[in-house]
Design an enzyme around this catalytic site. Structure first.
Site, PDB file in Angstrom:
ATOM      1  N   GLY A 107       0.544  -5.118   0.682  1.00  0.00           N
ATOM      2  CA  GLY A 107      -0.592  -5.051  -0.233  1.00  0.00           C
ATOM      3  C   GLY A 107      -0.267  -5.623  -1.605  1.00  0.00           C
TER       4      GLY A 107
ATOM      5  CD  GLU B 110      -2.660  -7.608   2.359  1.00  0.00           C
ATOM      6  OE1 GLU B 110      -2.371  -6.423   2.127  1.00  0.00           O
ATOM      7  OE2 GLU B 110      -3.264  -7.970   3.385  1.00  0.00           O
TER       8      GLU B 110
ATOM      9  CD  GLU C 269       1.312  -5.892   5.179  1.00  0.00           C
ATOM     10  OE1 GLU C 269       2.146  -6.796   5.416  1.00  0.00           O
ATOM     11  OE2 GLU C 269       0.594  -5.896   4.163  1.00  0.00           O
TER      12      GLU C 269
ATOM     13  CB  ALA D  57      -0.865  -0.019   1.255  1.00  0.00           C
TER      14      ALA D  57
HETATM   15  C1  3H9 Z   1       0.545  -2.400   3.366  1.00  0.00           C
HETATM   16  O1  3H9 Z   1       0.754  -2.860   2.288  1.00  0.00           O
HETATM   17  C2  3H9 Z   1      -0.794  -2.460   4.071  1.00  0.00           C
HETATM   18  C3  3H9 Z   1      -1.756  -3.422   3.436  1.00  0.00           C
HETATM   19  O2  3H9 Z   1      -1.610  -4.710   3.984  1.00  0.00           O
HETATM   20  C4  3H9 Z   1      -3.181  -3.010   3.715  1.00  0.00           C
HETATM   21  C5  3H9 Z   1      -3.666  -1.831   3.001  1.00  0.00           C
HETATM   22  C6  3H9 Z   1      -5.110  -1.581   3.263  1.00  0.00           C
HETATM   23  N1  3H9 Z   1       4.581   3.515   0.123  1.00  0.00           N
HETATM   24  O3  3H9 Z   1      13.139   1.785   0.263  1.00  0.00           O
HETATM   25  P1  3H9 Z   1      13.566   2.530  -0.931  1.00  0.00           P
HETATM   26  C7  3H9 Z   1       9.315   5.000  -1.191  1.00  0.00           C
HETATM   27  S1  3H9 Z   1       1.765  -1.572   4.232  1.00  0.00           S
HETATM   28  C8  3H9 Z   1       5.045   4.756  -0.132  1.00  0.00           C
HETATM   29  O4  3H9 Z   1      14.629   3.558  -0.776  1.00  0.00           O
HETATM   30  P2  3H9 Z   1      14.706   0.180  -2.127  1.00  0.00           P
HETATM   31  C9  3H9 Z   1      10.435   5.281  -0.197  1.00  0.00           C
HETATM   32  O5  3H9 Z   1       9.993   6.137   0.830  1.00  0.00           O
HETATM   33  C10 3H9 Z   1       3.141  -1.557   3.120  1.00  0.00           C
HETATM   34  N2  3H9 Z   1       6.344   4.997  -0.441  1.00  0.00           N
HETATM   35  O6  3H9 Z   1      13.940   1.580  -2.156  1.00  0.00           O
HETATM   36  C11 3H9 Z   1      11.452   5.927  -1.107  1.00  0.00           C
HETATM   37  O7  3H9 Z   1      11.073   7.274  -1.311  1.00  0.00           O
HETATM   38  P3  3H9 Z   1      12.165   8.437  -1.461  1.00  0.00           P
HETATM   39  C12 3H9 Z   1       3.863  -2.861   3.107  1.00  0.00           C
HETATM   40  C13 3H9 Z   1       7.174   3.955  -0.490  1.00  0.00           C
HETATM   41  O8  3H9 Z   1      14.903  -0.202  -3.526  1.00  0.00           O
HETATM   42  C14 3H9 Z   1      11.275   5.187  -2.429  1.00  0.00           C
HETATM   43  O9  3H9 Z   1       9.963   4.622  -2.387  1.00  0.00           O
HETATM   44  N3  3H9 Z   1       5.047  -2.747   2.306  1.00  0.00           N
HETATM   45  C15 3H9 Z   1       6.751   2.647  -0.228  1.00  0.00           C
HETATM   46  O10 3H9 Z   1      15.874   0.257  -1.219  1.00  0.00           O
HETATM   47  C16 3H9 Z   1      12.273   4.072  -2.636  1.00  0.00           C
HETATM   48  O11 3H9 Z   1      12.251   3.223  -1.506  1.00  0.00           O
HETATM   49  C17 3H9 Z   1       6.227  -2.363   2.797  1.00  0.00           C
HETATM   50  O12 3H9 Z   1       6.350  -2.120   3.976  1.00  0.00           O
HETATM   51  C18 3H9 Z   1       5.379   2.443   0.092  1.00  0.00           C
HETATM   52  N4  3H9 Z   1       4.896   1.227   0.331  1.00  0.00           N
HETATM   53  O13 3H9 Z   1      13.708  -0.835  -1.437  1.00  0.00           O
HETATM   54  C19 3H9 Z   1       7.362  -2.266   1.828  1.00  0.00           C
HETATM   55  N5  3H9 Z   1       7.791   1.808  -0.346  1.00  0.00           N
HETATM   56  O14 3H9 Z   1      12.947   8.071  -2.676  1.00  0.00           O
HETATM   57  C20 3H9 Z   1       8.066  -0.944   1.996  1.00  0.00           C
HETATM   58  C21 3H9 Z   1       8.839   2.568  -0.685  1.00  0.00           C
HETATM   59  O15 3H9 Z   1      11.355   9.674  -1.590  1.00  0.00           O
HETATM   60  N6  3H9 Z   1       9.130  -0.739   1.052  1.00  0.00           N
HETATM   61  N7  3H9 Z   1       8.479   3.860  -0.777  1.00  0.00           N
HETATM   62  O16 3H9 Z   1      12.975   8.370  -0.204  1.00  0.00           O
HETATM   63  C22 3H9 Z   1      10.304  -1.371   1.087  1.00  0.00           C
HETATM   64  O17 3H9 Z   1      10.544  -2.235   1.906  1.00  0.00           O
HETATM   65  C23 3H9 Z   1      11.359  -0.940   0.122  1.00  0.00           C
HETATM   66  O18 3H9 Z   1      10.999   0.341  -0.365  1.00  0.00           O
HETATM   67  C24 3H9 Z   1      11.552  -1.874  -1.103  1.00  0.00           C
HETATM   68  C25 3H9 Z   1      12.541  -1.189  -2.094  1.00  0.00           C
HETATM   69  C26 3H9 Z   1      12.165  -3.192  -0.605  1.00  0.00           C
HETATM   70  C27 3H9 Z   1      10.272  -2.115  -1.805  1.00  0.00           C
END
Ligand code: 3H9
Length: 690
Positions: free
Chosen positions: A102, A105, A125, A63
């Site tokens: 998400g 999901e 999450e 998400a």
């Molecule tokens: C969820 O899904 C809830 C659901 O179950 C229910 C919903 C109803 N959203 O980490 P990076 C941004 S909760 C918004 O440096 P990498 C991040 O801030 C979510 N922004 O890249 C950064 O911005 P900036 C569950 C996001 O290659 C840029 O993207 N998912 C999100 O080192 C690059 O990110 C997670 O918790 C997001 N979801 O790593 C996964 N994700 O450039 C969270 C990233 O402005 N994400 N950004 O600083 C990650 O773990 C890593 O970003 C990922 C890539 C491994 C994907």
């Protein structure tokens, strides 16, 4: 059909490509066209199968975290997954990069999932203080079994495509062009014909659930949660998936999600997610970085050895330097032993161990550092010794090599000024054990060149560290604030608190351990040596050290550790020592409340953080939070000291600091002006002078 989504057709297979850089998060601007596309394809008789793929570096990573805490804009993820499940022709998610939260999901809403060999799948999450709120806790157990789902969801750790395949989460793993493979896979399904069962109606994974084993695992996880609500909610929701029919279980998941997303704990953990990414941003990012091919480490003791391992683990060849052959062999033997422990624990293969050990070259000759692009010294914490090392380095290091010190306290500007290349000098303050601890304080000295700084920031990321750039002052951010936190420790003891009581207040707050347990673990002799060097005293800690009680390593410190045990046992002798000292000073013991302990330890910590911001030693309040969460065990559910100050109320903190300042006259309680700005504006940044 949208900037964020397109549909292509390959025969009867419709390919929906999601394109929402950087990580294809399920933002509202993507959800709207995605919903529209799914409805259109569901009702289109010419479509025999639907494949969902993603453009860019990853499948949907979850998400959009920035939307949490704001009103939900429909369609939400649950509506999208429900629509996906209403499609009767086969639906296939083609996963590359990471399918997280998400994103997974969404993939669970498809009948089938295929993945690239390098893909990772997970529900992280919990790390944001949440539980999967798009049906993850109810659908995942149906495929992989409740116990495995529980472990995945509560740990938040992703699994590989191969593991996902073996577990039944993924139906096929492909190498090469994933879209082509996925389209062929979908076409073959369409050819064979349905009906296709949506995951909600499958029970492959649930059939043989051992509820007692599930409950035992959940109880164990709850014990380890240290006051965090999300892991417990995750476990409950997975149990619901087993004991309730699908729809009530899904509704219960939603209710838990709504509660968590509005909680302070989740706000705190979301703050940390963005804070960590913010900390990696420095103004010097556009400069050309220096090339780092080989790294030298001086000193093969606990710190040097750990630092060398951190670099070797990141794939860098390391030259490890010691003063004598014996010391070098001892250091290398310890490194070998540490890797062997990892092999025994199953976190490293024999082969990987061999590869890591092959990265090390030992030496006792400074001349062997000549081909290193970065040299980190981890020698004795003494200015004269450090200067001598830098003098030797100047003679052998190649031009442009970055010269780093691992000092925890010393003035790096003074070290830099003693060399003819201050632009190459930087602080790399690792935390022990350096191969394990995530935090790296990168200390920018007055004359550190922007390209040298950008190089080490980038290097930190490559070796998996969370880096925070800080300025020069005694103890930098972390240890300077630690000193403020500990400044009242002895006074609290003398006034009637016990080490056990204070530590208990800390663990109740969510810390992994209290200050006295931490002191015993780190070794009380370290603080003793530091105090002596600065002409300071701490009557109780000093007396313990004089008695040879250095903490765990001597079996005695503030606590007793019997027969090599790491469990602290209160020692009546220590309590008698405290009382005797108090009597001598004429201090009558009184009952000390948990509140008072917090006010006299954590409020000065925050106050020092505010001073650090005023002085520009840290660039952002959130950087300080990252230091404390990753280096000192500040509870993640409280978001770090500066975030927690907002929850606690800066006004209240000022009032209590002023009270204690009046009572004790100590500077640590004198409220920093920035704290007042925080009380007035609700933001640390508003008045920061950085
Ligand atoms: C969820 O899904 C809830 C659901 O179950 C229910 C919903 C109803 N959203 O980490 P990076 C941004 S909760 C918004 O440096 P990498 C991040 O801030 C979510 N922004 O890249 C950064 O911005 P900036 C569950 C996001 O290659 C840029 O993207 N998912 C999100 O080192 C690059 O990110 C997670 O918790 C997001 N979801 O790593 C996964 N994700 O450039 C969270 C990233 O402005 N994400 N950004 O600083 C990650 O773990 C890593 O970003 C990922 C890539 C491994 C994907």
């Amino acid at each position: 059909m949208s900037d964020f989504l397109r549909i292509n057709r390959d025969g009867g297979v419709a390919i929906v490509t999601i394109d929402n850089p950087p990580v294809n998060a399920l933002s509202f601007h993507l959800r709207e066209p995605l919903m529209q596309a799914l409805v259109e394809l569901r009702d289109d008789a010419s479509v025999a199968a639907v494949v969902i793929v993603c453009a860019g570096r990853t499948f949907v990573a979850g998400a959009d975290i920035t939307e949490f805490g704001k009103p939900v804009q429909q369609p939400d993820l649950r509506a999208i997954v429900a629509t996906l499940e209403s499609i009767t022709k086969s639906t296939v998610a083609a996963i590359h990069g990471t399918a997280l939260g998400g994103g997974l999901e969404l993939a669970l809403g498809c009948h089938f999932r295929v993945a690239d060999t390098g893909a990772k799948l997970g529900l992280p999450e919990v790390k944001l203080g949440l539980l999967p709120g798009g049906g993850g806790t109810v659908r995942l157990p149906r495929l992989v079994g409740a116990l495995k789902a529980l472990k995945m969801i509560v740990s938040g750790a992703p699994i590989s495509a191969t593991e996902a395949h073996a577990a039944g989460l993924v139906d096929a793993v492909f190498e090469g062009d994933l879209t082509t493979h996925a389209v062929n896979f979908a076409r073959e399904l369409a050819r064979k014909g349905g009906p296709f069962t949506p995951v909600r109606d499958r029970d492959d994974g649930l059939k043989e659930t051992d509820l007692a084993a599930l409950d035992a695992e959940a109880a164990d996880l709850a014990r380890k949660a240290r006051g965090l609500d999300a892991p417990i909610a995750c476990a409950l929701s997975v149990r619901n998936a087993v004991t309730l029919p699908f729809d009530p279980a899904l509704a219960a998941e939603r209710a838990l999600f709504v509660k968590l997303v509005g909680s302070d704990q989740s706000r705190a953990q979301r703050h940390l997610f963005f804070a960590e990414r913010e900390a990696a941003k420095i103004s010097a990012k556009d400069v050309v970085k220096r090339r780092i091919a080989r790294i030298g480490v001086i000193g093969a003791g606990t710190m040097g050895g750990g630092i060398a391992m951190a670099f070797a683990n990141g794939g860098y060849p390391v030259t490890l330097l010691e003063t004598s052959h014996e010391a070098l062999q001892r250091g290398l033997a310890t490194i070998d032993k540490n890797y062997s422990v990892s092999v025994t624990r199953g976190s490293l293969t024999e082969d990987a161990k061999r590869q890591r050990l092959a990265q090390f070259t030992g030496s006792t000759d400074y001349a062997d550092l000549a081909d290193c692009d970065l040299i980190v010294e981890a020698v004795f914490e003494d200015m004269a010794v450090k200067k001598e090392v830098f003098g030797k380095l100047e003679a052998v290091a190649k031009p442009g090599a970055i010269l780093a010190t691992n000092t925890s306290y010393l003035d790096i500007d003074e070290i830099a000024a003693s060399t003819s290349r201050p632009q190459d000098v930087v602080g790399l303050h690792f935390f022990s054990p350096a191969n394990v601890m995530k935090l790296l304080e990168i200390v920018r000295a007055q004359r550190t060149a922007p390209d040298a700084l950008a190089t080490v920031v980038d290097l930190a990321r490559r070796i998996g560290k969370v880096a925070v750039v800080v300025g020069v002052c005694h103890g930098f951010v972390g240890n300077r604030m630690l000193a403020a936190r500990g400044s009242e420790s002895e006074a609290l003891l003398l006034e009637g608190a016990t080490p056990r009581q204070i530590d208990q207040v800390f663990t109740d707050f969510g810390w992994p351990m209290g200050p006295f347990q931490m002191g015993d673990l780190a070794g009380l002799d370290i603080g003793w040596r530091n105090r002596k060097a600065q002409g300071l005293t701490a009557v109780i800690a000093d007396t313990l050290c004089e008695q040879g009680r250095f903490g765990q390593k001597t079996g005695k410190g503030f606590y007793l550790y019997e027969n090599g045990s790491r469990t602290p046992v209160p020692d009546p002798q220590v309590e008698a020592l405290i009382r005797a000292e108090a009597d001598e000073k004429g201090i009558a013991p009184r009952a000390i409340s948990a509140e008072e302990i917090i006010e006299r330890t954590l409020y000065p910590l925050i106050n020092e953080g505010a001073k650090i911001l005023e002085e520009g030693i840290a660039a952002r309040a959130s950087d300080i939070d990252i230091v404390w969460v990753n280096g000192y065990g500040f509870p993640v559910g409280k978001g770090g000291p500066m975030f927690w100050a907002g929850l606690e109320g800066a006004g209240k903190i000022i009032e209590r600091l002023e009270y204690w300042h009046q009572r004790t006259g100590k500077d640590v309680f004198k409220p920093a002006p920035l704290l007042k700005t925080m009380a007035e504006t609700g933001s640390w940044e508003a008045g920061a002078t950085v």
